[in-house]
Design an enzyme around this catalytic site. Structure first.
Site, PDB file in Angstrom:
ATOM      1  N   THR A 230     -81.071  33.293  12.877  1.00 28.50           N
ATOM      2  CA  THR A 230     -82.424  33.354  13.422  1.00 28.50           C
ATOM      3  C   THR A 230     -82.472  32.700  14.792  1.00 28.50           C
ATOM      4  O   THR A 230     -83.553  32.377  15.287  1.00 28.50           O
ATOM      5  CB  THR A 230     -83.425  32.650  12.482  1.00 28.50           C
ATOM      6  OG1 THR A 230     -83.011  31.283  12.301  1.00 28.50           O
ATOM      7  CG2 THR A 230     -83.504  33.333  11.129  1.00 28.50           C
ATOM      8  N   ARG A 232     -79.988  33.280  18.223  1.00 26.32           N
ATOM      9  CA  ARG A 232     -79.845  34.277  19.283  1.00 26.32           C
ATOM     10  C   ARG A 232     -78.691  35.219  18.934  1.00 26.32           C
ATOM     11  O   ARG A 232     -77.654  34.786  18.423  1.00 26.32           O
ATOM     12  CB  ARG A 232     -79.582  33.616  20.642  1.00 26.32           C
ATOM     13  CG  ARG A 232     -80.776  32.868  21.229  1.00 26.32           C
ATOM     14  CD  ARG A 232     -81.923  33.821  21.559  1.00 26.32           C
ATOM     15  NE  ARG A 232     -83.054  33.151  22.185  1.00 26.32           N
ATOM     16  CZ  ARG A 232     -84.048  32.577  21.538  1.00 26.32           C
ATOM     17  NH1 ARG A 232     -84.038  32.578  20.200  1.00 26.32           N
ATOM     18  NH2 ARG A 232     -85.050  32.015  22.191  1.00 26.32           N
ATOM     19  N   GLU A 261     -82.374  43.073  23.163  1.00 24.10           N
ATOM     20  CA  GLU A 261     -83.647  43.327  22.492  1.00 24.10           C
ATOM     21  C   GLU A 261     -84.608  44.009  23.456  1.00 24.10           C
ATOM     22  O   GLU A 261     -84.610  43.688  24.647  1.00 24.10           O
ATOM     23  CB  GLU A 261     -84.237  42.005  21.970  1.00 24.10           C
ATOM     24  CG  GLU A 261     -83.369  41.351  20.912  1.00 24.10           C
ATOM     25  CD  GLU A 261     -83.960  40.044  20.389  1.00 24.10           C
ATOM     26  OE1 GLU A 261     -85.070  39.656  20.842  1.00 24.10           O
ATOM     27  OE2 GLU A 261     -83.326  39.417  19.540  1.00 24.10           O
ATOM     28  N   HIS A 279     -86.768  39.947  15.410  1.00 24.07           N
ATOM     29  CA  HIS A 279     -87.006  38.674  16.107  1.00 24.07           C
ATOM     30  C   HIS A 279     -88.414  38.141  15.817  1.00 24.07           C
ATOM     31  O   HIS A 279     -89.226  37.911  16.708  1.00 24.07           O
ATOM     32  CB  HIS A 279     -86.813  38.821  17.623  1.00 24.07           C
ATOM     33  CG  HIS A 279     -86.497  37.516  18.298  1.00 24.07           C
ATOM     34  ND1 HIS A 279     -85.828  37.435  19.489  1.00 24.07           N
ATOM     35  CD2 HIS A 279     -86.742  36.224  17.933  1.00 24.07           C
ATOM     36  CE1 HIS A 279     -85.683  36.171  19.852  1.00 24.07           C
ATOM     37  NE2 HIS A 279     -86.235  35.422  18.909  1.00 24.07           N
TER      38      HIS A 279
END
Length: 309
Positions: A230, A232, A261, A279
């Site tokens: 959780t 990067r 992303e 994310h």
């Protein structure tokens, strides 16, 4: 007196903050934009005195910053700055403030949701039921399992507390930060990977930690273990992770962040034992409201120091 532009407030949280009214009473006006490119960012900020950035939704490289002569301050939500050219900010006398780690409770909760989901094979069972197949696959309890925390900041400390409530054994590898105040055992990375039933990543993306879990390191993970990321996406070698998931060496993985992303092509599409989220570790209404209020407070507190009025 000045113009404040908020970038990336997709959830429309900022307009409801009472701090907006306080700044409007001081003569500031507000604009909102959701840039999708560097040129969009320049266009949105070309007349702004102050920018508020919601996480890393808008990047600020040097060539963008140098096209913003009116910008005096960036009030960044969160504590990550990998998307900012801090050298260019300093050279252009643009003040930078951060809100700090206000998202820890939300990230901790998502982490444990992913852990339980992987240990009990939520996605595998869902896929069977969607195919009208009744298959009960045994899972694993959390008690007496070792959870290895990569990093030992605020989030890891909270995860360790929750883990102990589950009667788990938290351990950590600590690559950065002050050492010596740990309340849980500190291991070398290789030992943590080889002995942990769950490995959860909680470090910032700094140059020395990019790809910290490379192919060599990932293949040292304990057979039947679970990986949670959780933090990067660029911290791990996703292709190596996929091989370990497909081979069954890893029981499962929970992935919330990706090297690029938004994720446009899913590399995990053939991995039924992975939980994927876009994310959302920090995205709860409570966190977003804290981001808004604190980032606006940072502006109010720094108004006397801004020189280009």
């Amino acid at each position: 007196m000045g113009k404040i532009t908020v970038l990336g407030d997709f959830e429309k949280v900022f307009p409801s903050s009472p701090k907006v009214r306080e700044l409007e009473q001081k003569g500031y006006t507000f604009d909102y934009a959701e840039p999708r490119s560097d040129s969009d960012t320049v266009e949105a900020l070309k007349n702004a005195d102050i920018a508020i950035l919601v996480r890393e939704r808008a990047k600020m490289p040097r060539h963008v910053i140098e096209q913003l002569p009116n910008l005096q301050m960036i009030s960044q939500t969160g504590s990550g700055t990998a998307h900012l050219d801090k050298g260019a900010l300093e050279e252009n006398n643009i003040k930078l403030t951060l809100t700090g780690g206000t998202s820890a409770p939300s990230v901790v909760e998502l982490t444990f949701g992913m852990i339980i989901g992987c240990m009990r094979q939520f996605t595998v069972h869902r896929n069977h039921l969607m195919q009208e197949q009744w298959k009960q696959i045994p899972g694993f309890e959390l008690q007496h399992k070792r959870i290895g925390l990569i990093g030992y900041g605020e989030i890891s400390r909270e995860i360790a507390k929750v883990a102990q409530a589950f009667q788990m054994e938290p351990v950590t590898w600590r690559p950065t930060g002050e050492k010596g105040d740990e309340e849980i055992p500190v291991l070398e990375l290789d030992e943590l990977l080889a002995t942990s039933d769950i490995v959860s990543i909680h470090v910032r993306l700094v140059p020395e930690l990019k790809n910290v879990l490379n192919r060599e390191k990932l293949f040292k993970m304990k057979k039947g273990s679970v990986l949670i990321n959780t933090a990067r996406g660029a911290l791990i070698d996703n292709q190596a992770l996929i091989e370990l998931l497909e081979s069954g060496h890893l029981l499962g993985a929970g992935i919330d962040t990706y090297p690029e992303e938004p994720l446009t092509e899913n590399p995990f599409k053939n991995c039924p034992n992975v939980i994927l989220t876009p994310h959302i570790g920090y995205i709860t209404w409570e966190v977003l409201q804290r981001f808004a209020d604190i980032s606006l407070e940072n502006i109010i507190g720094n108004l006397p120091t801004l020189s280009k009025q």
